[in-house]
Design a protein around this motif. Structure first.
Motif, PDB file in Angstrom:
ATOM      1  N   PHE A  72       0.670  -1.039   0.043  1.00 44.14           N
ATOM      2  CA  PHE A  72       0.039   0.068   0.033  1.00 44.14           C
ATOM      3  C   PHE A  72       1.063   1.192   0.049  1.00 44.14           C
ATOM      4  N   ASP A  73       1.863   1.100   0.906  1.00 42.78           N
ATOM      5  CA  ASP A  73       2.835   2.286   0.935  1.00 42.78           C
ATOM      6  C   ASP A  73       3.454   2.709  -0.674  1.00 42.78           C
ATOM      7  N   PHE A  74       3.864   1.260  -1.132  1.00 43.78           N
ATOM      8  CA  PHE A  74       4.298   1.545  -2.747  1.00 43.78           C
ATOM      9  C   PHE A  74       3.479   2.268  -3.554  1.00 43.78           C
ATOM     10  N   ALA A  75       2.087   1.648  -3.397  1.00 46.14           N
ATOM     11  CA  ALA A  75       1.063   2.227  -4.299  1.00 46.14           C
ATOM     12  C   ALA A  75       0.682   3.507  -3.955  1.00 46.14           C
ATOM     13  N   GLN A  76       1.013   4.215  -2.781  1.00 43.67           N
ATOM     14  CA  GLN A  76       0.772   5.551  -2.612  1.00 43.67           C
ATOM     15  C   GLN A  76       1.867   6.250  -3.217  1.00 43.67           C
ATOM     16  N   LYS A  77       3.026   6.189  -3.187  1.00 41.05           N
ATOM     17  CA  LYS A  77       4.185   6.526  -3.651  1.00 41.05           C
ATOM     18  C   LYS A  77       4.356   6.786  -5.058  1.00 41.05           C
ATOM     19  N   LEU A  78       3.480   5.501  -5.852  1.00 37.40           N
ATOM     20  CA  LEU A  78       3.419   5.543  -7.357  1.00 37.40           C
ATOM     21  C   LEU A  78       2.543   6.611  -7.704  1.00 37.40           C
ATOM     22  N   VAL A  79       1.218   6.718  -7.231  1.00 37.13           N
ATOM     23  CA  VAL A  79       0.334   7.593  -7.644  1.00 37.13           C
ATOM     24  C   VAL A  79       0.809   9.123  -7.144  1.00 37.13           C
ATOM     25  N   ARG A  80       1.720   9.060  -6.676  1.00 37.10           N
ATOM     26  CA  ARG A  80       2.421  10.512  -6.205  1.00 37.10           C
ATOM     27  C   ARG A  80       3.322  10.942  -7.013  1.00 37.10           C
ATOM     28  N   ALA A  81       3.998  10.109  -7.748  1.00 35.63           N
ATOM     29  CA  ALA A  81       5.227  10.358  -8.646  1.00 35.63           C
ATOM     30  C   ALA A  81       4.842  11.165  -9.716  1.00 35.63           C
ATOM     31  N   ARG A  82       5.900  12.180  -9.955  1.00 39.35           N
ATOM     32  CA  ARG A  82       5.399  13.203 -10.927  1.00 39.35           C
ATOM     33  C   ARG A  82       6.493  12.970 -12.187  1.00 39.35           C
ATOM     34  N   SER A  83       7.391  11.978 -12.426  1.00 41.28           N
ATOM     35  CA  SER A  83       7.877  11.601 -13.523  1.00 41.28           C
ATOM     36  C   SER A  83       8.210  10.343 -13.856  1.00 41.28           C
ATOM     37  N   VAL A  84       8.828   9.847 -14.809  1.00 35.44           N
ATOM     38  CA  VAL A  84       8.936   8.576 -15.063  1.00 35.44           C
ATOM     39  C   VAL A  84      10.215   8.071 -14.298  1.00 35.44           C
ATOM     40  N   GLU A  85      11.020   8.949 -14.300  1.00 39.87           N
ATOM     41  CA  GLU A  85      12.367   8.622 -13.572  1.00 39.87           C
ATOM     42  C   GLU A  85      11.994   8.206 -11.841  1.00 39.87           C
ATOM     43  N   ILE A  90      11.136   4.614  -7.406  1.00 40.34           N
ATOM     44  CA  ILE A  90      10.154   4.122  -6.456  1.00 40.34           C
ATOM     45  C   ILE A  90      10.081   2.660  -6.497  1.00 40.34           C
ATOM     46  N   GLN A  91       9.788   2.157  -8.018  1.00 34.44           N
ATOM     47  CA  GLN A  91       9.837   0.655  -7.940  1.00 34.44           C
ATOM     48  C   GLN A  91      10.966  -0.030  -7.799  1.00 34.44           C
ATOM     49  N   GLN A  92      11.949   0.510  -8.276  1.00 33.66           N
ATOM     50  CA  GLN A  92      13.415  -0.221  -7.754  1.00 33.66           C
ATOM     51  C   GLN A  92      13.690  -0.168  -6.281  1.00 33.66           C
ATOM     52  N   ASP A  93      13.287   0.782  -5.424  1.00 33.61           N
ATOM     53  CA  ASP A  93      13.426   0.824  -4.038  1.00 33.61           C
ATOM     54  C   ASP A  93      12.217  -0.141  -3.517  1.00 33.61           C
ATOM     55  N   PHE A  94      11.268  -0.216  -3.908  1.00 35.90           N
ATOM     56  CA  PHE A  94      10.305  -1.192  -3.489  1.00 35.90           C
ATOM     57  C   PHE A  94      10.806  -2.647  -3.564  1.00 35.90           C
ATOM     58  N   LEU A  95      11.185  -2.801  -4.726  1.00 39.17           N
ATOM     59  CA  LEU A  95      11.759  -4.369  -5.000  1.00 39.17           C
ATOM     60  C   LEU A  95      13.036  -4.666  -4.291  1.00 39.17           C
ATOM     61  N   LYS A  96      13.947  -3.643  -4.153  1.00 39.27           N
ATOM     62  CA  LYS A  96      14.926  -4.132  -3.149  1.00 39.27           C
ATOM     63  C   LYS A  96      14.583  -4.493  -1.691  1.00 39.27           C
TER      64      LYS A  96
END
Length: 126
Positions: A72-85, A90-96
């Motif tokens: 859920f934390d990951f999902a919240q961060k994704l929807v708040r992201a402002r760029s592809v980078e 966010i995805q790399q951090d989550f996977l790690k």
């Protein structure tokens, strides 16, 4: 009236019969003692196994809760992201973090299962 025929059991036969009954009673008592011990041992092992299973289940639920919260934390961060980078980061951090969590949780679960198995094994040796 009919005459009563006297019938006497020789003393040696009485002694032999008495001894046989005593031996049978002792054998039965020994059997029952061993049976009671076996039942007590299995009950103790079952209780130990149940306790270990309860620990494993609680730990699994805690890991599930932590993983769902991280998702859920990951999902919240994704929807708040402002760029592809930022999405990529966010995805790399989550996977790690999830790989690290999975390794740690796997080790912890193996330790808990090993402890439960060891306790059951100790109970069966007693």
């Amino acid at each position: 009236m009919a005459d009563k025929t006297a019938f006497e059991i020789p003393e040696q036969m009485r002694a032999l019969a008495d001894k046989s009954v005593d031996q049978a009673k002792k054998a039965f008592d020994d059997f029952m003692g061993a049976t009671v011990k076996a039942v007590e041992k299995s009950e103790t092992s079952a209780k130990t196994l149940q306790s270990g299973a309860r620990d494993v289940n609680r730990q699994a639920l805690a890991f599930l809760e932590a993983n769902v919260a991280a998702s859920f934390d990951f999902a919240q961060k994704l929807v708040r992201a402002r760029s592809v980078e930022e999405l990529s980061q966010i995805q790399q951090d989550f996977l790690k973090k999830q790989v690290e969590a999975a390794q740690s949780q796997g080790k912890d679960m193996a330790d808990t299962i090993g402890k439960a198995a060891s306790e059951v094994q100790q109970q069966t040796k007693k």
